[in-house]
Design a protein around this motif. Structure first.
Motif, PDB file in Angstrom:
ATOM      1  N   LEU A 168       7.026   5.505  -0.017  1.00 32.14           N
ATOM      2  CA  LEU A 168       8.290   5.168   0.593  1.00 32.14           C
ATOM      3  C   LEU A 168       7.901   5.176   2.209  1.00 32.14           C
ATOM      4  N   PHE A 169       7.162   6.122   2.470  1.00 32.56           N
ATOM      5  CA  PHE A 169       7.127   6.339   3.814  1.00 32.56           C
ATOM      6  C   PHE A 169       5.429   6.192   4.488  1.00 32.56           C
ATOM      7  N   ARG A 170       4.475   5.949   3.934  1.00 33.87           N
ATOM      8  CA  ARG A 170       3.145   5.743   4.441  1.00 33.87           C
ATOM      9  C   ARG A 170       2.849   4.390   4.315  1.00 33.87           C
ATOM     10  N   ARG A 171       2.299   3.889   5.435  1.00 33.45           N
ATOM     11  CA  ARG A 171       1.792   2.506   5.884  1.00 33.45           C
ATOM     12  C   ARG A 171       0.673   2.277   5.437  1.00 33.45           C
ATOM     13  N   GLN A 176       1.779  -0.158  -1.098  1.00 39.24           N
ATOM     14  CA  GLN A 176       2.696  -1.068  -1.171  1.00 39.24           C
ATOM     15  C   GLN A 176       4.089  -0.789  -1.077  1.00 39.24           C
ATOM     16  N   PRO A 177       4.964  -1.375  -0.236  1.00 38.93           N
ATOM     17  CA  PRO A 177       6.500  -1.252  -0.484  1.00 38.93           C
ATOM     18  C   PRO A 177       6.806  -1.249  -2.044  1.00 38.93           C
ATOM     19  N   THR A 280      17.085   3.109   2.187  1.00 40.43           N
ATOM     20  CA  THR A 280      16.901   2.663   3.573  1.00 40.43           C
ATOM     21  C   THR A 280      15.427   2.552   3.985  1.00 40.43           C
ATOM     22  N   GLY A 281      14.382   3.383   3.150  1.00 40.65           N
ATOM     23  CA  GLY A 281      12.899   3.294   3.614  1.00 40.65           C
ATOM     24  C   GLY A 281      12.867   4.305   4.898  1.00 40.65           C
ATOM     25  N   ALA A 385      -6.023  10.016  -2.699  1.00 39.66           N
ATOM     26  CA  ALA A 385      -5.208  10.203  -1.579  1.00 39.66           C
ATOM     27  C   ALA A 385      -3.698  10.080  -1.829  1.00 39.66           C
ATOM     28  N   ALA A 386      -3.563   9.081  -3.041  1.00 40.48           N
ATOM     29  CA  ALA A 386      -2.354   8.973  -3.324  1.00 40.48           C
ATOM     30  C   ALA A 386      -1.403  10.015  -3.808  1.00 40.48           C
TER      31      ALA A 386
END
Length: 397
Positions: A168-171, A176-177, A280-281, A385-386
């Protein structure tokens, strides 16, 4: 070994600057000493350490086995870290459970407890107590533990896609979203896990429901993890359990924080927070956002109260993947779960039914969404790292 130092903070401090919500806990020596009701299908909760370790249906590992399985706890085996300690990736033989060569046998996640104080040991023991007895498709599987000299470790099934929080929060490029339909599928899985915990078969209050404690397997099936703060529900006709406040900033129900009265509806509130995060993300608390938007619930409430404005809270990354009606039903459910008065919140069984109905009327089927994600996501086994961070440090409430 990697940097696994715990960070102690006071309860009144603000959340971390990166937006992550720190845990706040206080010592409660009775967390693992109560008994379940007589009609429960789960064995009575043992009263002492020896009984807990002997009554579970999980394997006892030697420290040497886990040291070899994780390649001597090498830094490049670290999946996550936090106040509890570090989580390492490892491999064991599927038949003997002995350490195996990397890439062979069963992949495991090994959580190693920092050797600091009794509170961590209690949470470690509580996790064995509950996950050693409770079984459900939406609870992470505890394979075993190690209790040898000063070493305390937990061994879990490996969840390749890590935590919901990361997605949700890592870019980063490998996160992927999540699509709308997968988010609602994850919400349903998590709701089913909580509904099982609240059922007569378990009678457990989870007490630390948050996005970082929801793990995803390779098919985006969600499972609840980290049972260190779980507690037996009220018994003998009582309406609540009285306990010192333990949980995580932003996710804990307001009445619980104010009174220490814990009920299953406290978990429902926490579920509402996570559902709103998925919609909302946005993190529930994020100091990096402009003033007035740092508290997700306070920011979202005015929009959620208006059918005409509700779409303004939706995550822009998934625009076009949902119908206005589907978005309204999801946000309405979140609002109900976040009701200030606990009795006005739905039960988790009612939440499950609402999410099932939402999926039945959705425009994108879950299997199609899974195929979409499998096509564009990297091989989950390549990215250690996921995996999520373990629990944050115990801190005084």
């Amino acid at each position: 070994m990697g940097s696994c130092c715990s960070v102690r903070i006071r309860a009144h401090h603000s959340p971390h600057r990166d937006g992550a919500s720190p845990r706040f806990v206080s010592v409660d020596g009775r967390d693992i000493s109560s008994r379940r009701s007589s009609f429960s299908s789960v064995p009575l909760t043992p009263r002492n350490e020896g009984d807990i370790l002997e009554s579970t249906n999980v394997k006892s590992f030697t420290f040497n086995d886990l040291r070899i399985a994780t390649r001597n706890f090498r830094p490049d085996s670290v999946l996550g870290e936090g106040g509890f300690g570090c989580v390492f990736k490892g491999w064991i033989d599927e038949h003997t459970f002995k350490a195996a060569k990397p890439g062979t046998g069963i992949v495991i996640a090994v959580k190693r407890l920092n050797q600091e104080g009794f509170q961590g040991h209690r949470e470690w023991l509580t996790e064995i107590n509950y996950l050693g007895q409770l079984y459900h498709p939406n609870l992470v599987k505890l394979i075993g533990y190690c209790f040898e000299d000063e070493h305390r470790l937990l061994v879990y099934e490996f969840m390749p896609r890590g935590s919901l929080e990361n997605h949700l929060f890592r870019r980063a490029s490998h996160f992927q979203p999540l699509s709308w339909s997968v988010r609602m599928k994850v919400a349903l899985d998590a709701a089913r896990g909580l509904a099982y915990l609240h059922s007569p078969a378990a009678k457990v209050i989870y007490r630390d429901f948050k996005s970082s404690n929801i793990l995803l397997d390779s098919n985006y099936n969600a499972k609840l993890s980290d049972f260190g703060l779980a507690k037996d529900g009220p018994m003998d006709g009582k309406s609540h359990v009285s306990t010192r406040v333990m949980g995580t900033y932003g996710y804990a129900a307001p009445e619980y924080m104010a009174t220490g009265h814990l009920t299953s509806r406290s978990d429902v509130y926490s579920f509402g927070v996570v559902l709103l995060e998925m919609i909302t993300g946005r993190r529930v608390l994020d100091k990096n956002r402009p003033h007035g938007e740092q508290n997700l619930i306070e920011w979202a409430r005015p929009y959620l109260a208006s059918k005409r404005r509700v779409l303004r809270v939706m995550d822009a990354r998934i625009e076009g993947q949902y119908t206005p009606g589907g978005a309204l039903r999801a946000t309405t459910l979140a609002v109900k779960c976040l009701a200030i008065e606990p009795k006005q919140r739905p039960t988790m069984n009612e939440v499950v039914k609402a999410l099932e109905q939402l999926q039945e009327t959705g425009t994108v089927k879950i299997e199609e969404a899974r195929k979409h994600h499998r096509t564009r996501a990297q091989d989950s086994g390549r990215k250690a790292a996921a995996y999520p961070r373990p629990s944050a440090s115990p801190i005084a409430a």
